[in-house]
Design a protein around this motif. Sequence first.
Motif, PDB file in Angstrom:
ATOM      1  N   ARG A  16     -90.307 -19.587  26.986  1.00  0.00           N
ATOM      2  CA  ARG A  16     -90.034 -18.170  26.725  1.00  0.00           C
ATOM      3  C   ARG A  16     -89.003 -17.991  25.612  1.00  0.00           C
ATOM      4  O   ARG A  16     -88.738 -16.864  25.193  1.00  0.00           O
ATOM      5  N   GLY A  17     -88.393 -19.084  25.181  1.00  0.00           N
ATOM      6  CA  GLY A  17     -87.325 -18.964  24.210  1.00  0.00           C
ATOM      7  C   GLY A  17     -86.128 -18.228  24.779  1.00  0.00           C
ATOM      8  O   GLY A  17     -85.411 -17.509  24.067  1.00  0.00           O
ATOM      9  N   ALA A  18     -85.916 -18.389  26.084  1.00  0.00           N
ATOM     10  CA  ALA A  18     -84.836 -17.664  26.753  1.00  0.00           C
ATOM     11  C   ALA A  18     -83.470 -18.148  26.283  1.00  0.00           C
ATOM     12  O   ALA A  18     -83.300 -19.312  25.878  1.00  0.00           O
ATOM     13  N   ASN A  19     -82.525 -17.281  26.362  1.00  0.00           N
ATOM     14  CA  ASN A  19     -81.139 -17.601  26.010  1.00  0.00           C
ATOM     15  C   ASN A  19     -80.452 -18.110  27.272  1.00  0.00           C
ATOM     16  O   ASN A  19     -79.938 -17.335  28.069  1.00  0.00           O
ATOM     17  N   TYR A  20     -80.484 -19.423  27.472  1.00  0.00           N
ATOM     18  CA  TYR A  20     -79.959 -19.965  28.729  1.00  0.00           C
ATOM     19  C   TYR A  20     -79.135 -21.227  28.479  1.00  0.00           C
ATOM     20  O   TYR A  20     -79.323 -21.944  27.490  1.00  0.00           O
ATOM     21  N   THR A  21     -78.230 -21.481  29.405  1.00  0.00           N
ATOM     22  CA  THR A  21     -77.501 -22.739  29.476  1.00  0.00           C
ATOM     23  C   THR A  21     -77.748 -23.308  30.860  1.00  0.00           C
ATOM     24  O   THR A  21     -77.581 -22.597  31.865  1.00  0.00           O
ATOM     25  N   PHE A  22     -78.148 -24.574  30.915  1.00  0.00           N
ATOM     26  CA  PHE A  22     -78.530 -25.178  32.193  1.00  0.00           C
ATOM     27  C   PHE A  22     -77.485 -26.182  32.646  1.00  0.00           C
ATOM     28  O   PHE A  22     -77.118 -27.089  31.895  1.00  0.00           O
ATOM     29  N   PHE A  23     -77.024 -26.024  33.879  1.00  0.00           N
ATOM     30  CA  PHE A  23     -76.109 -26.974  34.504  1.00  0.00           C
ATOM     31  C   PHE A  23     -76.890 -27.708  35.601  1.00  0.00           C
ATOM     32  O   PHE A  23     -77.105 -27.163  36.689  1.00  0.00           O
ATOM     33  N   ASN A  24     -77.332 -28.906  35.274  1.00  0.00           N
ATOM     34  CA  ASN A  24     -78.228 -29.659  36.161  1.00  0.00           C
ATOM     35  C   ASN A  24     -77.422 -30.363  37.248  1.00  0.00           C
ATOM     36  O   ASN A  24     -77.287 -31.577  37.275  1.00  0.00           O
ATOM     37  N   ILE A  61     -75.769 -13.512  33.273  1.00  0.00           N
ATOM     38  CA  ILE A  61     -76.469 -13.449  34.555  1.00  0.00           C
ATOM     39  C   ILE A  61     -76.672 -14.877  35.025  1.00  0.00           C
ATOM     40  O   ILE A  61     -77.228 -15.709  34.289  1.00  0.00           O
ATOM     41  N   ALA A  62     -76.180 -15.194  36.203  1.00  0.00           N
ATOM     42  CA  ALA A  62     -76.317 -16.540  36.761  1.00  0.00           C
ATOM     43  C   ALA A  62     -77.598 -16.615  37.585  1.00  0.00           C
ATOM     44  O   ALA A  62     -77.872 -15.732  38.412  1.00  0.00           O
ATOM     45  N   VAL A  63     -78.381 -17.642  37.343  1.00  0.00           N
ATOM     46  CA  VAL A  63     -79.615 -17.884  38.103  1.00  0.00           C
ATOM     47  C   VAL A  63     -79.446 -19.210  38.828  1.00  0.00           C
ATOM     48  O   VAL A  63     -79.294 -20.262  38.192  1.00  0.00           O
ATOM     49  N   VAL A  64     -79.440 -19.161  40.159  1.00  0.00           N
ATOM     50  CA  VAL A  64     -79.168 -20.348  40.972  1.00  0.00           C
ATOM     51  C   VAL A  64     -80.443 -20.781  41.675  1.00  0.00           C
ATOM     52  O   VAL A  64     -81.084 -19.973  42.365  1.00  0.00           O
ATOM     53  N   ALA A 122     -84.088  -8.760  31.136  1.00  0.00           N
ATOM     54  CA  ALA A 122     -84.417  -8.508  29.726  1.00  0.00           C
ATOM     55  C   ALA A 122     -84.713  -9.844  29.048  1.00  0.00           C
ATOM     56  O   ALA A 122     -84.129 -10.874  29.393  1.00  0.00           O
ATOM     57  N   LYS A 123     -85.628  -9.817  28.103  1.00  0.00           N
ATOM     58  CA  LYS A 123     -85.994 -11.065  27.426  1.00  0.00           C
ATOM     59  C   LYS A 123     -84.813 -11.665  26.672  1.00  0.00           C
ATOM     60  O   LYS A 123     -84.788 -12.859  26.392  1.00  0.00           O
ATOM     61  N   THR A 124     -83.820 -10.827  26.357  1.00  0.00           N
ATOM     62  CA  THR A 124     -82.645 -11.299  25.621  1.00  0.00           C
ATOM     63  C   THR A 124     -81.467 -11.605  26.545  1.00  0.00           C
ATOM     64  O   THR A 124     -80.360 -11.876  26.077  1.00  0.00           O
ATOM     65  N   ALA A 125     -81.690 -11.556  27.844  1.00  0.00           N
ATOM     66  CA  ALA A 125     -80.595 -11.760  28.801  1.00  0.00           C
ATOM     67  C   ALA A 125     -79.933 -13.114  28.569  1.00  0.00           C
ATOM     68  O   ALA A 125     -80.584 -14.111  28.250  1.00  0.00           O
TER      69      ALA A 125
END
Length: 873
Positions: free
Chosen positions: A472-480, A495-498, A416-419
């Motif tokens: 996309r203006g996604a709602n994300y937090t990035f752990f680099n 939702i975790a994206v690896v 979802a775009k709001t994920a």
Amino acid sequence: MSSHSFSPFSLVLLLSLSSCATSVDVPAGYVSSPYYPAPHGGWSPDWTESYRKASLLVSNMTLAEKTNVTSGTGIYMGRCVGNSGSAPRAGFPQLCLQDGPLGVRNSDHNTAFPAGITVGATFDKDLMHARGVAIGEEFRGKGVNVHLGPSVGPLGRRPRGGRNWEGFGADPVLQAFGGSRTVEGIQSVGVIATIKHLIANEQEKYRMYNLAQDGISSNLDDRTLHELYLWPFAEAVRSGVGSVMMAYNAVNGSACSQNSYLINNLLKDELGFQGFVMSDWLAQITGVASALSGLDMTMPGDIHTIPLFGSSYWMYEYSRSVLNGSIPVDRLNDAVTRIVATWFQMGQDSASYPKPNFDSNTLDAEGPLFPGSLFSPKGVVNEFVDVQGNHAVVARDIARDAITLLKNTNDILPLAKTAKLKVFGTDAEKNPDGINSCTDMGCDKGTLGMGWGSGSARYPYVDSPIDGFKSRGANYTFFNTDSFPSNSVPTAGDIAVVFVNADSGENYITVENNPGDRTDSNLNLWHNGDKLIQDVAAKYTDVVVIVHTVGPILLEAWHDLPAVKAVLFAHLPGQEAGESLMQIIFGDVSPSGHLPYTIPKSEDNYPDSLDLIGFELGQPQDTFTEGLYIDYRHFHKANITPRYAFGHGLSYTTFSFSKATITPVTTLTTLPPARAAKGSTMVYSTAIPAAAEAYWPANFPNRIWRYLYSWLEKADADNAAADLKAGKTYPYPTGYSNAQTAGPAAGGAQGGNPALFDVAYTISVTVTNTGKATGRAVAQLYVQYPTDLAVDTPVIQLRDFVKTSALAAGASEVVKLRVTRKDMSVWDTVKQNWVVPSVDGDYGIWVGAASDALALRCGTAAKTCAEGVKSPV
């Protein structure tokens, strides 16, 4: 060699490297038979006019001008990675030869296209061609005459092979369509394409000849050579490719660059190749032997051992060898004519064809004109011409349509775009040191868009996955980070994206203890990717794994964890990693990529012969004892269920294959109809020219140190002529002859006997979108030979594929596939021809979505089709 006078050591060296000699270590039965002479080019009607034009120029060339055209002027001796000699008085310019298969290497203002393996994963012939056109436009725009690509060798026999990613996949037909469509695209804009590397160079380590050791010998039987490794080269030749590059390794003990069986027999006679044959860089190991064996151009021109002092096996040595009678004038004339005719064939004699406007040695505007010389004049070397056009669109379409959805539990994708996303892994963002900070991409930092080596290109930019999330203006937090961060605290609905990857490349660079091939990493993810996924899956209940990889990897450490809901292979997307991925994971477009190789459950799934060859005393021996059984062919024969089969790829919708019909087109016979006779070829005087044709010109301007020239000092030229007059003889290899032959029965046109490509059957299939989302399907056609044959054949073999247009839910499209005579033949090693082993037998023509998803069968005996049939594998 330089003359008829040999020291005992040089004579032994010459004989040990002759094109018919085989190492004593080569197993019994693996022989590279001598085949002479090098067949003349120009007999194919498609090339008649180009050869006629070429003959007018060549007839006007002196000996030194001819030998100059056949060789590079030395490593780093010009703007391009390879710079040929020229014959300006006769009207033939210096040629610029430049890497690489996915874009202009060591340049600027160019596109970094997705790699070949990514293109293969699209299973889209139109995109294969479109990428070729775009690449051709960029090379032409930079003033490159010869594009050093595409690559269809290695075939991908070894899963850990370093350069597999430059080609299109681990199947000869997938490689063949990828290679031929790319060639057609490149050459449609006038750039000479180079199909490479002929042949069987299936690992990087020990590939090259050096002072300490001969290059690795790939030992394979004639049938395996024809039915697997030569197949994509045949299709490229059929498409009119202008150049073929020989591999570094040996085949059956004989170095590819001077293997008369490969060059003279298979390539120039059986496949009817009309262009010119070049060595890989520093792969030429002798002078006379390589010329007699059919090599037409050597690159970059220097000797292979210590290319530092302006020494060459050809150039001035070629001039000497013609004057003393070692190399027939006939052989030199054909080599030069092939080069010049290819230039005409692509229309490069046009005044509008640009000159090189970049320098692969520097990004500065000014610099040395000959960087390999300590005393080079300087000048403008880089004009910063922007050749990108709208090619980013093609690159993005390929990167997107290659993305292969392997697993999608509970339809977690599309998002979802709001994920609410938590993103992990350094592969999600650009290299923090700079996108082009590592020479030839010789590091694995940040988003992996391509492997390393000469097949790489500089990025104009990288649209990373993080850039995609931002846009996309996604709602994300990035752990680099590639370690699970202590400050990552799951919250409800996360939702975790690896992002993880696996890299490889060319042998001259070692990255994280991997010398090209994946020797240290094996088939595992890099940077502890397995552990990162495991740690994320231990904290989060919904995990999506995105993989950028050069080839197969092992998924078993985490694939079945309950939290791992989706797995996507994004392959090697080049510069367009971000938006291409966003269009898939957010559902703008349904994924339509399919695996161009099999993913095993363990490396033990493969036969031992696919292990990398380690150090051996003497010439390393790589014997292809598995024969035809690589990738899915092996898994089927061994009855091993892989993690994911060749051709697998999910969508956000579903498809059915129905209403199939099979239509006979050509009545088959056991042997194809007899080939046509060769057409006429150019006729030149075979008289050895006067020594004066090789003298240094009077009042020649300052010679550039280390630059390779074709002229001889007067005394050297006169001495060579005197050797001829004195009757000194050259020790020609066993089987040598200079009498042209009619050619093998399997030949007759570019690509082989044209009857091989006659369509035997057409298959019509209705593809219907039976799901709820718009999507594209790939119909894959596999042939199953009659089960009662005496000859052993793989259970099924890919022979064609087609990708539908975007089908809305409920929509259908009728697709057409074809099966040719060659598709139903086997190579008969006794008859030396393609034979249909059972003319009246029942061949199964299977169509489906993957090699393990075949339920529609058409039979050639009854000429009917049935649905819901049990799969043959």
